[in-house]
Design an enzyme around this catalytic site. Structure first.
Site, PDB file in Angstrom:
ATOM      1  N   HIS A 176     -14.152 -11.988  -4.983  1.00  0.00           N
ATOM      2  CA  HIS A 176     -14.064 -10.659  -4.387  1.00  0.00           C
ATOM      3  C   HIS A 176     -12.823 -10.589  -3.499  1.00  0.00           C
ATOM      4  CE1 HIS A 176     -18.573  -9.463  -4.992  1.00  0.00           C
ATOM      5  NE2 HIS A 176     -17.982  -9.894  -6.095  1.00  0.00           N
ATOM      6  N   GLU A 228     -12.184 -10.067  -0.354  1.00  0.00           N
ATOM      7  CA  GLU A 228     -12.168 -10.815   0.899  1.00  0.00           C
ATOM      8  C   GLU A 228     -11.939 -12.304   0.646  1.00  0.00           C
ATOM      9  OE1 GLU A 228     -15.531  -7.691   1.318  1.00  0.00           O
ATOM     10  OE2 GLU A 228     -14.420  -8.741  -0.274  1.00  0.00           O
ATOM     11  N   ALA A 237     -10.120  28.891 -37.392  1.00  0.00           N
ATOM     12  CA  ALA A 237     -11.266  29.306 -38.207  1.00  0.00           C
ATOM     13  C   ALA A 237     -11.561  28.333 -39.331  1.00  0.00           C
ATOM     14  CB  ALA A 237     -11.016  30.701 -38.773  1.00  0.00           C
ATOM     15  N   LEU A 294     -12.767   6.358 -31.845  1.00  0.00           N
ATOM     16  CA  LEU A 294     -13.187   6.274 -30.444  1.00  0.00           C
ATOM     17  C   LEU A 294     -12.598   5.046 -29.751  1.00  0.00           C
ATOM     18  CD1 LEU A 294     -16.946   7.386 -30.652  1.00  0.00           C
ATOM     19  CD2 LEU A 294     -14.888   8.784 -30.361  1.00  0.00           C
ATOM     20  N   GLU A 321     -16.530  12.992 -25.427  1.00  0.00           N
ATOM     21  CA  GLU A 321     -15.573  13.674 -26.299  1.00  0.00           C
ATOM     22  C   GLU A 321     -16.243  14.120 -27.599  1.00  0.00           C
ATOM     23  OE1 GLU A 321     -11.407  12.613 -26.653  1.00  0.00           O
ATOM     24  OE2 GLU A 321     -11.865  10.732 -25.644  1.00  0.00           O
ATOM     25  N   ALA A 368     -21.041  18.339 -25.489  1.00  0.00           N
ATOM     26  CA  ALA A 368     -20.534  18.704 -24.165  1.00  0.00           C
ATOM     27  C   ALA A 368     -21.430  19.742 -23.508  1.00  0.00           C
ATOM     28  CB  ALA A 368     -19.110  19.234 -24.281  1.00  0.00           C
ATOM     29  N   ALA A 387     -24.590  20.239 -24.065  1.00  0.00           N
ATOM     30  CA  ALA A 387     -25.868  19.627 -23.702  1.00  0.00           C
ATOM     31  C   ALA A 387     -25.767  18.915 -22.357  1.00  0.00           C
ATOM     32  CB  ALA A 387     -26.307  18.647 -24.790  1.00  0.00           C
TER      33      ALA A 387
END
Length: 346
Positions: free
Chosen positions: A60, A62, A174, A214, A277, A283, A285
């Protein structure tokens, strides 16, 4: 002797905290652990050592800073840390104990650790006689680990919803053609953001229609060093030869649309950030369920018209029901504009 805990923001430590924030960004933005930076100051305010967290299983921030000093060199020093030192044993030991063993005299931190198991380091140090000052540059620190803090507090991944649309809100013509509404700079930005999250989420409709991989890619088309986990939501089966199944990371498939359950499972798997995406149905939902934390809207200066909207029904029957958003940032990407928005008032 018991130390004291303050909630002030002394200017003397603001510069060191800004440096700690900058150091924290050198660590990975994905994974179960947050980005954390640490600066150790001597009694005169000079920098003794610096450190940051490099990912799960590594030292970590520190401990990383302390490791650069000989024994007893940190005695009486001030540790300036972006996040409250952890107080539990995971893959590594508690930072609170490491700081105590080093003999630091003061702890300065930005924000408290919201984790139910890992929090309490500041109190542990204060009880041991260390002077503790919290809340230093808290807003800046919170923003630097905004996604991780949100995920830890909500106990689900931070959800970013992304779409690219025309100026009139259409994501395709379209005939279904959508490549490419936005230009290269916008698409490169998307891939950089993909490479900074744990998972990309898409619906089966998008997977079957577009056959996306993806993945996160560099401008030259090669795979980025970090690859997000592909997550597919929907009841329709995905073919074994689909591009998403041939990628570098095995896909997670959820054959239903129970979004809260999906997010809970992802969180339990260590996923803290997801990039949605999956097209307008998925999206919408997430939006309708209120399961979102940020929206990225890449807007191109083109007019398309027609019915193919970026968002469908999200349960808004009247204007007073419409969720209000806060514009967090606006960026110009070539001819396109990226709007980064978040829920208003959260």
């Amino acid at each position: 002797m018991t130390g004291t805990t303050h909630a002030s923001t002394p200017g003397a430590f603001a510069t060191a905290m800004r440096r700690a924030i900058s150091l924290s960004t050198l660590g990975p933005s994905w994974g179960i652990n947050p980005r954390v930076g640490c600066v150790l100051l001597d009694v005169n305010g000079a920098v003794l050592a610096e450190g940051w967290h490099r990912g799960a299983g590594t030292a970590h921030a520190e401990v990383d800073a302390l490791s650069q000093l000989p024994p007893s060199a940190a005695r009486g020093a001030t540790a300036v840390v972006t996040l409250e030192p952890c107080n539990h044993t995971g893959r590594t030991g508690p930072c609170s104990e490491a700081l105590l063993r080093a003999g630091i005299g003061r702890l300065v931190y930005g924000v408290r650790d919201p984790g139910p198991a890992s929090s309490g380091g500041a109190e542990r140090l204060a009880n041991a006689g260390v002077d503790v000052i919290g809340g230093v540059s808290a807003d800046e620190v919170s923003e630097s680990i905004h996604a991780w803090l949100t995920a830890e507090r909500l106990r689900r991944p931070f959800v970013t919803i992304k779409w690219a649309s025309s100026l009139d809100g259409r994501i395709a013509a379209a005939d279904g053609s959508s490549r490419w509404i936005t230009g290269d700079p916008a698409r490169h930005d998307v891939h950089e953001r993909r490479a900074a999250v744990d998972a990309i989420v898409a619906g089966t409709g998008t997977v079957l229609a577009d056959d996306p991989s993806l993945t996160a890619r560099r401008p030259d088309g090669s795979l980025a060093e970090h690859q997000p986990v592909p997550v597919i939501i929907g009841e329709r089966p995905v073919p074994d030869d689909a591009a998403v199944r041939r990628g570098p990371v095995p896909a997670l498939v959820y054959p239903d649309r129970d979004l809260p359950t999906v997010l809970t499972d992802l969180f339990e798997r260590g996923i803290r950030s997801v990039f949605v995406e999956g097209g307008p149905t998925l999206a919408s939902a997430f939006l309708a369920a209120g399961l979102w934390d940020e929206i990225l809207t890449y807007t191109a200066p083109v007019l398309i018209g027609g019915p193919r909207l970026a968002v469908t029904d999200i349960g808004v029957g009247t204007l007073t029901d419409a969720p209000r958003l806060t514009v967090h940032d606006v960026r110009r990407l070539g001819d396109d504009v990226l709007f980064i928005t978040r829920p208003k008032g959260r």
